[in-house]
Scaffold this motif. Structure first.
Motif, PDB file in Angstrom:
ATOM      1  N   GLN A  13       0.866  -1.087   0.095  1.00 12.10           N
ATOM      2  CA  GLN A  13      -0.165   0.010   0.052  1.00 12.10           C
ATOM      3  C   GLN A  13       0.986   1.369   0.081  1.00 12.10           C
ATOM      4  O   GLN A  13       2.098   1.076   0.522  1.00 12.10           O
ATOM      5  CB  GLN A  13      -0.709   0.029   1.219  1.00 12.10           C
ATOM      6  CG  GLN A  13      -2.334  -0.731   1.192  1.00 12.10           C
ATOM      7  CD  GLN A  13      -3.032  -0.575   2.368  1.00 12.10           C
ATOM      8  OE1 GLN A  13      -2.367  -0.645   3.468  1.00 12.10           O
ATOM      9  NE2 GLN A  13      -4.365  -0.654   2.287  1.00 12.10           N
ATOM     10  N   PHE A  52      -3.066   5.125  -2.012  1.00 11.54           N
ATOM     11  CA  PHE A  52      -2.673   5.608  -3.457  1.00 11.54           C
ATOM     12  C   PHE A  52      -2.201   4.650  -4.195  1.00 11.54           C
ATOM     13  O   PHE A  52      -3.296   3.490  -4.116  1.00 11.54           O
ATOM     14  CB  PHE A  52      -1.237   6.579  -3.333  1.00 11.54           C
ATOM     15  CG  PHE A  52      -0.925   7.138  -4.540  1.00 11.54           C
ATOM     16  CD1 PHE A  52      -1.772   7.949  -5.469  1.00 11.54           C
ATOM     17  CD2 PHE A  52       0.347   7.190  -5.119  1.00 11.54           C
ATOM     18  CE1 PHE A  52      -1.339   8.676  -6.566  1.00 11.54           C
ATOM     19  CE2 PHE A  52       1.044   7.680  -6.338  1.00 11.54           C
ATOM     20  CZ  PHE A  52      -0.004   8.533  -6.980  1.00 11.54           C
ATOM     21  N   LEU A  53      -1.642   4.481  -5.394  1.00 11.41           N
ATOM     22  CA  LEU A  53      -1.511   3.536  -6.251  1.00 11.41           C
ATOM     23  C   LEU A  53      -0.749   2.149  -5.380  1.00 11.41           C
ATOM     24  O   LEU A  53       0.048   2.483  -4.630  1.00 11.41           O
ATOM     25  CB  LEU A  53      -0.760   3.813  -7.406  1.00 11.41           C
ATOM     26  CG  LEU A  53      -1.245   4.873  -8.311  1.00 11.41           C
ATOM     27  CD1 LEU A  53      -0.328   5.314  -9.467  1.00 11.41           C
ATOM     28  CD2 LEU A  53      -2.469   4.433  -9.064  1.00 11.41           C
ATOM     29  N   TRP A 111      -4.982  10.784 -11.236  1.00 14.73           N
ATOM     30  CA  TRP A 111      -5.042   9.417 -10.913  1.00 14.73           C
ATOM     31  C   TRP A 111      -6.605   9.175 -10.397  1.00 14.73           C
ATOM     32  O   TRP A 111      -6.641   8.898  -9.135  1.00 14.73           O
ATOM     33  CB  TRP A 111      -4.187   8.799  -9.821  1.00 14.73           C
ATOM     34  CG  TRP A 111      -2.672   8.562 -10.442  1.00 14.73           C
ATOM     35  CD1 TRP A 111      -2.162   7.792 -11.470  1.00 14.73           C
ATOM     36  CD2 TRP A 111      -1.672   9.635 -10.371  1.00 14.73           C
ATOM     37  NE1 TRP A 111      -0.908   8.087 -11.694  1.00 14.73           N
ATOM     38  CE2 TRP A 111      -0.738   9.225 -11.009  1.00 14.73           C
ATOM     39  CE3 TRP A 111      -1.681  10.684  -9.674  1.00 14.73           C
ATOM     40  CZ2 TRP A 111       0.775   9.963 -11.036  1.00 14.73           C
ATOM     41  CZ3 TRP A 111      -0.589  11.518  -9.639  1.00 14.73           C
ATOM     42  CH2 TRP A 111       0.860  11.117 -10.273  1.00 14.73           C
ATOM     43  N   ALA A 114      -7.614   5.944  -7.950  1.00 14.13           N
ATOM     44  CA  ALA A 114      -6.960   6.451  -6.554  1.00 14.13           C
ATOM     45  C   ALA A 114      -7.750   7.350  -5.930  1.00 14.13           C
ATOM     46  O   ALA A 114      -7.168   8.123  -5.226  1.00 14.13           O
ATOM     47  CB  ALA A 114      -5.665   6.445  -6.629  1.00 14.13           C
TER      48      ALA A 114
END
Length: 177
Positions: A13, A52-53, A111, A114
């Motif tokens: 993560q 996030f990504l 993004w 996300a």
């Protein structure tokens, strides 16, 4: 930053956070006891985007894009004047919160896959002090925090942190202009 279902973090993560070292003298002892993110190595912070990504997707191109996006925003001063609450959570509210909201919006525009908190909640800038506690514990912590407020902080960077499976580790910092 904890997953609401388990209070645990998963390896790989990532999160984008604004570190607030000026908060540490006021919140360190409370966070170490009552905030899973602190227990996992994350300093006092305001979250920009979590999760996030996945770490496997965060390479040089992503970091370059983050550098460019964050660099479009000016560094700023913020004050923490009072506590706020979500269910089971005690936090410090940043004033102003608009610069944090703009950073989150800029990252999510780039993004959209996300969204903050997986799209479960609208982002609300805050510095978590305690979570997963009953109201009596949060009341006690808030009473302990009041003499430490207000305090000011400068926001010069957004940090990318990655969970190793056991702790959060700093991966990169992106400077505001």
């Amino acid at each position: 930053m904890a997953d609401d279902e388990s209070g645990r973090f998963a390896a790989g993560q990532t999160a984008l956070v604004v570190p607030v070292p000026e908060a540490e003298p006021s919140v360190r002892s409370w966070r170490k006891r009552f905030d899973p993110a602190a227990q996992a190595g994350v300093p006092a912070h305001v979250t920009v985007v979590f999760p996030f990504l996945p770490a496997s997707l965060v390479g040089a191109a992503t970091c370059a894009a983050l550098d460019e996006i964050v660099g479009r925003h000016r560094s700023f001063d913020v004050r923490f004047e009072e506590c706020g609450r979500f269910p089971g959570v005690l936090y410090l509210a940043p004033v102003p919160d608009a610069p944090f909201r703009r950073l989150t919006q800029a990252v999510v525009e780039r993004w959209p896959e996300a969204p903050p908190y997986g799209g479960k909640y609208d982002p609300h800038p805050h510095l978590t002090v305690a979570q997963g506690q009953d109201e009596a514990v949060l009341d006690e912590i808030e009473v302990g925090l009041r003499p430490c407020l207000p305090f000011a902080a400068r926001v010069p960077t957004v940090d990318l942190v990655v969970h190793s499976g056991t702790e959060w580790q700093h991966r990169a910092s992106f400077a505001l202009r």
